[in-house]
Design an enzyme around this catalytic site. Structure first.
Site, short mmCIF file in Angstrom:
data_model
loop_
_atom_site.label_atom_id
_atom_site.label_comp_id
_atom_site.label_asym_id
_atom_site.label_seq_id
_atom_site.Cartn_x
_atom_site.Cartn_y
_atom_site.Cartn_z
N LYS A 288 0.85 -1.19 0.00
CA LYS A 288 0.00 0.00 0.00
C LYS A 288 0.89 1.24 0.00
O LYS A 288 1.84 1.34 0.75
CB LYS A 288 -0.91 -0.01 1.24
N GLU A 375 -19.09 -5.75 11.30
CA GLU A 375 -20.03 -4.96 12.10
C GLU A 375 -21.04 -5.84 12.83
O GLU A 375 -21.38 -5.59 13.99
CB GLU A 375 -20.75 -3.95 11.22
N ARG A 403 -25.28 -2.06 8.66
CA ARG A 403 -24.95 -3.44 8.30
C ARG A 403 -25.25 -4.42 9.43
O ARG A 403 -25.27 -5.63 9.22
CB ARG A 403 -23.47 -3.55 7.92
#
Length: 642
Positions: A288, A375, A403
């Site tokens: 990244k 979640e 969610r």
């Protein structure tokens, strides 16, 4: 620190010729490395001008080029997960010159968006959806007898969510012809990327190995014992050098891990794997922030970047009121509360930094749980903790709480468990757009029995209402916005405010504004202008019924104000109560209209939604004009304070 970001547009002779992936596919393979260098430089320049997500995009430059080079996009379907990494994709798919408008009002979206481009096959913003969506596309193409390739790109972080594994399981069950590219940019699944692993993955991706494997399978399956021995031998060899056994057991043909910055290798392996029928998974290792040293060293800190301003000799402005971010108000309260109550346990679904929990995680590591992008699990974990006489606090963005709604209802509220939800990013969030807006939490929480919900109007109220909600013996939530507050002085001595009790801030004539949340400055300015009464309601549930009754009895008109959908919101709650008590008065509920709002600066979006001061004022005056059939209601409502 930012010396590697060009302040002027870099020369990009190859990139400038690419207006679509069709142009990309005209290049010779040996030119792709130069294109990758130019693309990375252009991405650094563009994000330096505009700000935005760029760490993930820098990490997938080679992958993006390879996919569009090998696939016949947009006819072949390419599905990205979350979408933080899709800036290179946008650059290569005809949006290079528009990238300077990204995340700005009427500009490019910061995530893939179906209405923006045919190359954006699926709109995203929340994680872990790509495999499910790509599977649906693959099955849809199969149903329509259309021969096309389907590829889902998912990161190792997104792979932690249960939805991703549900999709993997179903894809294997259907035998769908699709490729999943697992972009492992944190080496969180496997660190075994040595020479032996690289050698074996080259073999597994080769056409020769595939042909031998399939040929042997046809022969040996007629001798069950021999086939079983061969299969186990292959599995054990793969298991020694890669994590492929897991995916093979799920029913995927696995190759990897390979270097995700090796362009020739990516082109070769992706091309070969797309020729193999059935579900396949290519595991790549990327870095990244590749190509920008600070981002490579700190991928979390450089996940996104603010606009880089050139250095100037402007004098430093004088120190004024310190405006604190709401997430920091929460983080400070959380640490202070943990100091005084050892039952407090904090939970976050992969939002430690964004929710202001870094200090808590460092100071109370044994009482901190980052459950990754999960979640649903976060909410039920909190429910389980509450069953054992602890005091869980779930820090979660409003958009992500959506969610876990089933778990919120059945696992927490239905059982009346003592869980406190700190709901960040409530209301419009700005540049991240509708996928990240917290537009509905008042509506979907207000209807739940046992749940209480606070709507602080500034930083001080945020802290005090967090304390009050935490001390409530049952499910409780406090919603607060992204960014800084008004600069209110925060009283660090926590006061246990009464649940469901608001306050009258000013008395006026004929009209009263009942405010829920951070639009209080706008409400106050309008109330002062026209001599209206003003109440800070503080709680969307329970409502301060006595205060509402008093205001209804003493005023001809009521206005409610909230940064939440009007449908089902706090204003509707006030209307419901007045109607059932026979106290109905003309009431104007002002909130977010029945629409989604795209990306832009938060003040711009508030203006679009009619929630800036001028729009709220005009809305009230239009409404009063309709009610009174008067040409100038302003004069009728501008008497002095009583």
């Amino acid at each position: 620190m930012f010396d590697e970001i060009p302040l002027t547009r870099p020369a990009t002779p190859l990139l400038d010729t690419i207006n679509s992936p069709a142009d990309l596919r005209l290049l010779e393979e040996k030119q792709l490395k130069q294109l990758a260098e130019e693309l990375r430089a252009f991405l650094l320049f563009s994000v330096g001008q505009t700000g935005g997500h760029f760490g993930a995009g820098l990490g997938v430059v080679e992958l993006t080029i390879a996919l569009h080079y090998v696939m016949n996009t947009p006819d072949d379907r390419l599905v990205w997960d979350v979408g933080h990494q899709t800036y290179p994709h946008k650059i290569l798919t005809g949006r290079r010159e528009q990238l300077s408008s990204i995340r700005q009002l009427d500009g490019l979206a910061g995530f893939p968006k179906r209405g923006e481009s045919d190359y954006d096959t699926f709109g995203v913003g929340h994680s872990s959806t790509s495999i499910s969506a790509a599977l649906g596309m693959a099955l849809g193409s199969q149903h329509s007898e259309i021969a096309r390739k389907t590829v889902a790109v998912i990161g190792d972080g997104a792979m932690t969510a249960g939805m991703a594994f549900e999709a993997l399981n179903h894809a294997a069950h259907t035998g769908a012809d699709m490729l999943v590219v697992l972009n492992d940019n944190n080496m969180s699944i496997s660190k075994n990327v040595g020479g032996l692993a690289n050698y074996f993955s080259k073999i597994w991706a080769s056409k020769t190995y595939t042909a031998l494997r399939e040929g042997s399978k046809r022969v040996l399956t007629k001798i069950p014992q021999a086939w079983e021995l061969a299969r186990k031998t292959e599995e054990h060899m793969k298991g020694m050098v890669s994590p492929g056994t897991l995916f093979e057991e799920l029913g995927f043909y696995y190759v990897g891990p390979i270097d995700g910055h090796d362009l020739p290798r990516l082109v070769h392996d992706i091309g070969n794997m797309l020729e193999i029928k059935g579900p396949k998974l290519l595991h790549i290792i990327t870095r990244k922030g590749k190509g920008f040293a600070p981002a490579e060293l700190d991928p979390v800190g450089y996940h996104a970047l603010n606009k880089i301003e050139p250095k100037t000799n402007k004098p430093t402005p004088p120190a004024g009121i310190k405006k604190q971010k709401y997430q920091d108000v929460f983080g400070e309260w959380l640490c202070d509360m943990a100091e005084s109550d050892n039952k407090l346990i904090a939970i976050t679904p992969a939002m430690c930094e964004g929710s202001g929990m870094v200090e808590f995680a460092n100071r109370f590591p044994e009482r901190f749980h980052d459950v990754a992008i999960a979640e649903q699990h976060a909410v039920t974990l909190a429910a389980g903790l509450a069953c054992e006489q602890t005091k869980p606090v779930v820090a979660i963005y409003s958009t992500f709480l959506q969610r876990a709604y089933d778990q919120l209802i059945h696992d927490v509220a239905l059982q009346n468990l003592d869980v406190t939800f700190a709901i960040d990013r409530a209301g419009l969030v700005g540049e991240d757009g509708p996928t990240h807006a917290g537009s509905f939490d008042i509506s979907f929480l207000r209807c739940l029995p046992k749940m209480i919900l606070a709507t602080p109007s500034d930083e001080h109220e945020c802290r005090q209402l967090l304390f009050s909600a935490y001390n409530h013996p049952g499910p409780a939530a406090v919603r607060y916005p992204r960014g800084t507050g008004t600069g209110a002085e925060i009283e660090l001595h926590d006061l246990k405010w009464a649940v469901g009790e608001g306050q009258m801030l000013r008395g006026g004539k004929r009209l009263c504004i009942l405010n829920f949340g951070v639009l209080l400055p706008e409400a106050r300015a309008i109330a002062d202008k026209y001599n209206y009464s003003l109440c800070d309601m503080r709680w969307a549930k329970p409502l301060d019924l006595k205060l509402i009754e008093t205001m209804a009895a003493n005023h001809d008109y009521l206005v409610t104000l909230e940064e939440n959908a009007v449908a089902g919101g706090a204003g509707v709650g006030v209307m419901e109560y007045l109607a059932t008590q026979g106290l109905a008065k003309p009431l104007l509920p002002i909130g977010l209209p029945d629409a989604y709002y795209d990306h832009g600066k938060r003040p711009q979006l508030l203006a679009q939604a009619g929630l800036d001061q001028a729009s709220i004022d005009a809305n009230i005056q239009r409404w009063l004009n309709k009610l009174t059939n008067s040409g100038n209601v302003t004069q009728n409502f501008s008497a002095t304070t009583t």
